[in-house]
Scaffold this active site. Structure first.
Site, PDB file in Angstrom:
ATOM      1  N   LYS A  17      -1.732   3.644   0.540  1.00 50.16           N
ATOM      2  CA  LYS A  17      -2.756   4.513  -0.070  1.00 50.16           C
ATOM      3  C   LYS A  17      -3.912   3.737  -0.704  1.00 50.16           C
ATOM      4  O   LYS A  17      -4.845   3.346  -0.026  1.00 50.16           O
ATOM      5  CB  LYS A  17      -2.099   5.456  -1.071  1.00 50.16           C
ATOM      6  CG  LYS A  17      -1.111   6.412  -0.395  1.00 50.16           C
ATOM      7  CD  LYS A  17      -0.770   7.586  -1.251  1.00 50.16           C
ATOM      8  CE  LYS A  17       0.344   8.441  -0.683  1.00 50.16           C
ATOM      9  NZ  LYS A  17      -0.098   9.517   0.170  1.00 50.16           N
ATOM     10  N   ASP A  66       8.833   1.821  -5.210  1.00 53.19           N
ATOM     11  CA  ASP A  66       7.903   2.424  -4.260  1.00 53.19           C
ATOM     12  C   ASP A  66       6.637   2.790  -5.028  1.00 53.19           C
ATOM     13  O   ASP A  66       6.570   3.821  -5.688  1.00 53.19           O
ATOM     14  CB  ASP A  66       8.562   3.653  -3.624  1.00 53.19           C
ATOM     15  CG  ASP A  66       7.611   4.406  -2.703  1.00 53.19           C
ATOM     16  OD1 ASP A  66       6.424   4.045  -2.646  1.00 53.19           O
ATOM     17  OD2 ASP A  66       8.072   5.365  -2.050  1.00 53.19           O
ATOM     18  N   TYR A  91       3.140  19.157   7.611  1.00 46.00           N
ATOM     19  CA  TYR A  91       3.619  19.939   6.467  1.00 46.00           C
ATOM     20  C   TYR A  91       3.081  21.373   6.480  1.00 46.00           C
ATOM     21  O   TYR A  91       2.693  21.905   5.445  1.00 46.00           O
ATOM     22  CB  TYR A  91       3.231  19.257   5.142  1.00 46.00           C
ATOM     23  CG  TYR A  91       4.152  18.107   4.822  1.00 46.00           C
ATOM     24  CD1 TYR A  91       5.403  18.354   4.285  1.00 46.00           C
ATOM     25  CD2 TYR A  91       3.794  16.797   5.106  1.00 46.00           C
ATOM     26  CE1 TYR A  91       6.276  17.321   4.031  1.00 46.00           C
ATOM     27  CE2 TYR A  91       4.661  15.753   4.862  1.00 46.00           C
ATOM     28  CZ  TYR A  91       5.902  16.020   4.323  1.00 46.00           C
ATOM     29  OH  TYR A  91       6.775  15.002   4.081  1.00 46.00           O
TER      30      TYR A  91
HETATM   31  C1  LIG Z   1       5.962   7.491  -3.327  1.00 46.44           C
HETATM   32  C2  LIG Z   1       5.597   7.626  -1.890  1.00 46.44           C
HETATM   33  N1  LIG Z   1       6.171   6.831  -0.989  1.00 46.44           N
HETATM   34  C3  LIG Z   1       5.864   6.899   0.317  1.00 46.44           C
HETATM   35  C4  LIG Z   1       4.954   7.817   0.776  1.00 46.44           C
HETATM   36  C5  LIG Z   1       4.636   7.899   2.243  1.00 46.44           C
HETATM   37  O1  LIG Z   1       3.365   7.443   2.500  1.00 46.44           O
HETATM   38  P1  LIG Z   1       2.645   7.798   3.897  1.00 46.44           P
HETATM   39  O2  LIG Z   1       2.321   9.254   3.837  1.00 46.44           O
HETATM   40  O3  LIG Z   1       1.426   6.929   3.902  1.00 46.44           O
HETATM   41  O4  LIG Z   1       3.584   7.475   4.988  1.00 46.44           O
HETATM   42  C6  LIG Z   1       4.315   8.674  -0.129  1.00 46.44           C
HETATM   43  C7  LIG Z   1       3.332   9.657   0.339  1.00 46.44           C
HETATM   44  O5  LIG Z   1       2.847  10.486  -0.388  1.00 46.44           O
HETATM   45  C8  LIG Z   1       4.653   8.585  -1.500  1.00 46.44           C
HETATM   46  O6  LIG Z   1       4.109   9.383  -2.406  1.00 46.44           O
END
Ligand SMILES: Cc1ncc(COP(=O)(O)O)c(C=O)c1O
Length: 428
Positions: free
Chosen positions: A273, A244, A19
């Site tokens: 996370k 999600d 990013y």
């Molecule tokens: C709501 C949501 N889904 C999926 C992801 C993707 O997670 P990762 O960065 O561990 O692949 C994020 C990452 O910030 C997120 O905020």
């Protein structure tokens, strides 16, 4: 050459940062060079500490280097780090699944993967394959809100709706219908979502949402009633609802899962996370028994998916200790007082110069500076620089300044962080 200079010269020569516009990085960025961390603070190579305002990309929910987690990781590393989950069971993944499901009523199976994106990727593939082999092969589109973010693999980008992250891949993505969130706010967006759902139910595999808050868009929050109504509609039309909870799970918004605000159970939940409190890349996708049963039968019904580190003992052992820490240290209960502090402070920040809106939910506080909501707005960067000078690492999202610290951040650190946010917004 100092240690800092040595690290930076090699970094600039070889590392491609995520990013990050690398031209700008190489020419104008003076990055922090972090050497260690403790609790809610990073420490750089010169020994200066910085409050971590966003729990290390939202994953370090129990603070850095939590002693019980470090111990669990070390002990597990000494015993068993890796074993394939294909044809082999092991204590940590089996017990973790049952302990996690005890926190997720309505779900009965856990599919392990590596990170938030893979947890979502699994959910999309499960939904597509379920319908393909259970009599509804025409159900292969998805439905989502604009401004959603679900990760960076191709499936995730397909259902994500932050345009700047999608623009290079638009013509090769899965089909996803989208209800706009920018025109009339969330009330209208969910109304359109409902209309699209009713009109396209026959061809939809699933609706995917970030429950209660669109994090990456700028911590934009919506009422639980909208989520509840969406659940009712997806049930009525028998379309899967994917929640999600990669960002919102593990108490970020108050309850363990954000969908609890609405009193709903999705068909599929994605978690990462906080799942390992940011100490190992590991994730899980939780599904109902109905979905699991749709994959039983002959070889063709197999879910041909799996990463090398699926359910690895190191991550699983750690994730089990994370759950025990939540219980033993009453993490959610004690976070309530901290959440109230954040709520009160961001309420006050409404009166700061140039602030047009503030909001909070659980351990999230956010404010918008005047100006466009575009993701690439530079104004947040000035607040970032001011905060860094004062000893806090923020990560603004365009013009949105937010904090999402660890859930157990000490009150003194939290008050200091809130003070730095206030001073930095004033100064910028
Ligand atoms: C709501 C949501 N889904 C999926 C992801 C993707 O997670 P990762 O960065 O561990 O692949 C994020 C990452 O910030 C997120 O905020």
């Amino acid at each position: 050459m100092t240690l800092r200079d040595d690290i930076l010269s090699r970094d600039r020569a070889h590392v491609w940062h995520p990013y990050t516009q690398m031209q700008e990085y190489l020419e104008r960025t003076e990055p922090l060079v972090i050497q260690s961390a403790q609790g809610s603070r990073f420490v750089d190579v010169n020994g200066r500490s910085y409050l971590d305002a966003n729990a290390s990309w939202w994953c370090s929910l129990l603070g850095h280097q939590h002693p019980r987690l470090v111990k669990a990781l070390t002990e597990q590393a000494a015993q068993l780090c890796h074993v394939p989950l294909a044809g082999i069971a092991h204590e940590q993944s089996a017990l973790l699944a049952s302990e996690l499901l005890a926190r997720a009523p309505g779900f009965s199976r856990v599919f392990y993967s590596d990170n938030g994106s893979t947890a979502v990727e699994v959910s999309l593939k499960l939904a597509l394959q379920y319908w393909a082999q259970n009599g509804r092969p025409e159900r292969k589109r998805f439905l989502a809100l604009t401004g959603s973010y679900h990760g960076d693999t191709m499936g995730c980008v397909s259902v994500s709706g932050i345009e700047v992250f999608r623009q290079s891949f638009g013509n090769v993505l899965l089909e996803c219908l989208r209800a706009p969130t920018d025109a009339g706010g969330y009330e209208q967006a969910f109304e359109v979502l409902g209309q699209l759902l009713a009109a396209h139910a026959h061809e939809l595999a699933a609706v995917i949402v970030e429950p209660m808050v669109q994090g990456s868009l700028g911590m934009r929050m919506y009422r639980p009633e909208l989520l509840r109504a969406l659940r009712e509609l997806t049930t009525k039309h028998d379309v899967f609802l994917i929640c999600d909870e990669v960002f919102t799970g593990y108490g970020r918004t108050g309850p363990f899962w954000a969908s609890e605000h609405a009193g709903i159970t999705a068909d599929i939940v994605c978690t990462a996370k906080g799942f390992t409190a940011g100490m190992m890349p590991m994730a899980a996708t939780l599904v109902t028994e109905r979905i699991f049963e749709g994959f039983l039968g002959d070889g063709e019904r197999t879910f041909y998916y799996g990463h090398t580190f699926c359910g690895n003992p190191l991550g699983a052992g750690l994730a089990r200790e994370v759950l025990r820490v939540y219980t033993d240290e009453r993490v959610l209960e004690l976070a309530q007082g901290k959440a109230a502090r954040i709520g009160a402070a961001f309420e006050r920040f409404r009166d700061l110069p140039d602030v047009v809106e503030t909001r909070s939910l659980g351990m999230i506080g956010a404010l918008d500076l005047a100006g466009s909501k575009h993701y690439l707005e530079p104004r947040g960067k000035r607040v970032y620089a001011e905060a860094l000078r004062r000893g806090a690492y923020l990560r603004p999202l365009g013009n949105t300044i937010y904090i999402a610290p660890s859930l157990n951040i000490p009150d003194t650190d939290l008050d200091e962080l809130l003070g730095i946010v206030e001073d930095s917004v004033r100064a910028a």
